[in-house]
Write a protein that holds these residues in place. Sequence first.
Motif, PDB file in Angstrom:
ATOM      1  N   GLY A  85      -9.857   6.425   7.791  1.00 36.34           N
ATOM      2  CA  GLY A  85      -9.961   7.128   6.518  1.00 36.34           C
ATOM      3  C   GLY A  85      -9.522   6.272   5.337  1.00 36.34           C
ATOM      4  O   GLY A  85      -9.644   5.039   5.368  1.00 36.34           O
ATOM      5  N   LEU A  86      -8.988   6.951   4.307  1.00 35.50           N
ATOM      6  CA  LEU A  86      -8.597   6.251   3.085  1.00 35.50           C
ATOM      7  C   LEU A  86      -7.577   5.132   3.340  1.00 35.50           C
ATOM      8  O   LEU A  86      -7.732   4.033   2.789  1.00 35.50           O
ATOM      9  CB  LEU A  86      -8.073   7.245   2.047  1.00 35.50           C
ATOM     10  CG  LEU A  86      -7.674   6.660   0.693  1.00 35.50           C
ATOM     11  CD1 LEU A  86      -8.834   5.925   0.025  1.00 35.50           C
ATOM     12  CD2 LEU A  86      -7.127   7.752  -0.219  1.00 35.50           C
ATOM     13  N   VAL A  96       0.858  -1.184   0.000  1.00 37.68           N
ATOM     14  CA  VAL A  96       0.000   0.000   0.000  1.00 37.68           C
ATOM     15  C   VAL A  96       0.892   1.231   0.000  1.00 37.68           C
ATOM     16  O   VAL A  96       1.900   1.270   0.710  1.00 37.68           O
ATOM     17  CB  VAL A  96      -0.929  -0.008   1.239  1.00 37.68           C
ATOM     18  CG1 VAL A  96      -1.627   1.325   1.413  1.00 37.68           C
ATOM     19  CG2 VAL A  96      -1.938  -1.135   1.151  1.00 37.68           C
ATOM     20  N   HIS A  97       0.526   2.210  -0.811  1.00 37.69           N
ATOM     21  CA  HIS A  97       1.256   3.485  -0.868  1.00 37.69           C
ATOM     22  C   HIS A  97       0.179   4.552  -1.021  1.00 37.69           C
ATOM     23  O   HIS A  97      -0.296   4.805  -2.122  1.00 37.69           O
ATOM     24  CB  HIS A  97       2.231   3.473  -2.058  1.00 37.69           C
ATOM     25  CG  HIS A  97       3.170   4.631  -2.090  1.00 37.69           C
ATOM     26  ND1 HIS A  97       4.291   4.693  -1.300  1.00 37.69           N
ATOM     27  CD2 HIS A  97       3.157   5.780  -2.825  1.00 37.69           C
ATOM     28  CE1 HIS A  97       4.946   5.830  -1.552  1.00 37.69           C
ATOM     29  NE2 HIS A  97       4.270   6.497  -2.467  1.00 37.69           N
ATOM     30  N   ASN A  99      -4.357  14.303   5.942  1.00 32.77           N
ATOM     31  CA  ASN A  99      -3.374  15.267   6.454  1.00 32.77           C
ATOM     32  C   ASN A  99      -2.051  15.212   5.695  1.00 32.77           C
ATOM     33  O   ASN A  99      -1.079  15.834   6.116  1.00 32.77           O
ATOM     34  CB  ASN A  99      -3.127  15.023   7.947  1.00 32.77           C
ATOM     35  CG  ASN A  99      -4.411  15.140   8.754  1.00 32.77           C
ATOM     36  OD1 ASN A  99      -5.220  16.021   8.500  1.00 32.77           O
ATOM     37  ND2 ASN A  99      -4.610  14.248   9.702  1.00 32.77           N
ATOM     38  N   GLY A 100      -2.008  14.425   4.621  1.00 32.91           N
ATOM     39  CA  GLY A 100      -0.784  14.346   3.832  1.00 32.91           C
ATOM     40  C   GLY A 100       0.247  13.376   4.380  1.00 32.91           C
ATOM     41  O   GLY A 100       1.389  13.350   3.921  1.00 32.91           O
ATOM     42  N   ASN A 101      -0.150  12.573   5.378  1.00 35.68           N
ATOM     43  CA  ASN A 101       0.773  11.556   5.916  1.00 35.68           C
ATOM     44  C   ASN A 101       0.797  10.359   4.983  1.00 35.68           C
ATOM     45  O   ASN A 101      -0.257   9.877   4.563  1.00 35.68           O
ATOM     46  CB  ASN A 101       0.329  11.098   7.314  1.00 35.68           C
ATOM     47  CG  ASN A 101       0.325  12.247   8.305  1.00 35.68           C
ATOM     48  OD1 ASN A 101       1.294  12.988   8.403  1.00 35.68           O
ATOM     49  ND2 ASN A 101      -0.776  12.411   9.013  1.00 35.68           N
ATOM     50  N   LEU A 102       1.997   9.886   4.692  1.00 34.64           N
ATOM     51  CA  LEU A 102       2.152   8.745   3.782  1.00 34.64           C
ATOM     52  C   LEU A 102       2.137   7.431   4.548  1.00 34.64           C
ATOM     53  O   LEU A 102       2.820   7.272   5.554  1.00 34.64           O
ATOM     54  CB  LEU A 102       3.478   8.875   3.013  1.00 34.64           C
ATOM     55  CG  LEU A 102       3.842   7.699   2.104  1.00 34.64           C
ATOM     56  CD1 LEU A 102       2.822   7.506   0.990  1.00 34.64           C
ATOM     57  CD2 LEU A 102       5.237   7.918   1.509  1.00 34.64           C
ATOM     58  N   TYR A 103       1.346   6.489   4.045  1.00 35.14           N
ATOM     59  CA  TYR A 103       1.317   5.119   4.555  1.00 35.14           C
ATOM     60  C   TYR A 103       1.847   4.253   3.426  1.00 35.14           C
ATOM     61  O   TYR A 103       1.133   3.960   2.474  1.00 35.14           O
ATOM     62  CB  TYR A 103      -0.111   4.713   4.939  1.00 35.14           C
ATOM     63  CG  TYR A 103      -0.624   5.490   6.121  1.00 35.14           C
ATOM     64  CD1 TYR A 103      -0.534   4.966   7.401  1.00 35.14           C
ATOM     65  CD2 TYR A 103      -1.158   6.765   5.952  1.00 35.14           C
ATOM     66  CE1 TYR A 103      -0.990   5.694   8.493  1.00 35.14           C
ATOM     67  CE2 TYR A 103      -1.600   7.497   7.042  1.00 35.14           C
ATOM     68  CZ  TYR A 103      -1.515   6.956   8.299  1.00 35.14           C
ATOM     69  OH  TYR A 103      -1.942   7.672   9.390  1.00 35.14           O
ATOM     70  N   SER A 104       3.118   3.906   3.522  1.00 37.40           N
ATOM     71  CA  SER A 104       3.757   3.116   2.477  1.00 37.40           C
ATOM     72  C   SER A 104       4.292   1.845   3.126  1.00 37.40           C
ATOM     73  O   SER A 104       5.288   1.878   3.855  1.00 37.40           O
ATOM     74  CB  SER A 104       4.888   3.927   1.837  1.00 37.40           C
ATOM     75  OG  SER A 104       5.393   3.242   0.715  1.00 37.40           O
ATOM     76  N   TYR A 105       3.587   0.737   2.894  1.00 38.39           N
ATOM     77  CA  TYR A 105       3.925  -0.521   3.559  1.00 38.39           C
ATOM     78  C   TYR A 105       3.850  -1.686   2.587  1.00 38.39           C
ATOM     79  O   TYR A 105       2.959  -1.745   1.742  1.00 38.39           O
ATOM     80  CB  TYR A 105       2.956  -0.805   4.716  1.00 38.39           C
ATOM     81  CG  TYR A 105       3.120   0.150   5.870  1.00 38.39           C
ATOM     82  CD1 TYR A 105       4.057  -0.100   6.870  1.00 38.39           C
ATOM     83  CD2 TYR A 105       2.354   1.303   5.948  1.00 38.39           C
ATOM     84  CE1 TYR A 105       4.218   0.785   7.921  1.00 38.39           C
ATOM     85  CE2 TYR A 105       2.512   2.200   6.999  1.00 38.39           C
ATOM     86  CZ  TYR A 105       3.442   1.930   7.978  1.00 38.39           C
ATOM     87  OH  TYR A 105       3.611   2.806   9.020  1.00 38.39           O
TER      88      TYR A 105
END
Length: 184
Positions: free
Chosen positions: A145-146, A75-76, A81-87
């Motif tokens: 959220g998303l 997931v990217h 809030n513009g925080n990146l979740y890249s896992y």
Amino acid sequence: MLTMEDIIRDGHPTLREVAAEVAMPPSDEDKQILLSLLEYVKNSQNPDMAAQYGLRPGIGLAAPQINVSKRMIAVHVYDDNGNLYSYALFNPKIVSHSVEQAYLLSGEGCLSVDESIPGYVPRYARITLKGWDINGEEVKLRLKGLPAICFQHEIDHLNGIMFYDYINKQDPFKPVEGAIGIER
């Protein structure tokens, strides 16, 4: 590097299988597959790379989508809030979730589904999940959220579930009672 040709399409039997657990520590082959999933998602969001290689933009990809029936997802995605979740995770599992639901007002899409399937896809508004990263280290994430919706969509692929399975067939845009509608 993965391309759209590597992604299997709706109707392929692998998309309806329950994927196998990945043995820990992960093999070099499994690590390479996991990294390629994340690489695809990142590249697909880069307009130059997407155009050059004909990649359809995506925010998540699961191993079954490239015809590998193993529990791996990448997931990217950014939250509000513009925080990146890249896992990139092995064996991700939702360990707790809210009673409250949420859905994307624009509906969901999928790299394995070529046509648009309109409708609301109810999901948990908040989840806590556990998984293992590329090095076999445990990761615990609390999401809303998303990002929460994206991780649920990818984990569903590991269980042979497609997003449109949740859409109300009689009334695809029927508001989901008490749920949060999320703009994307």
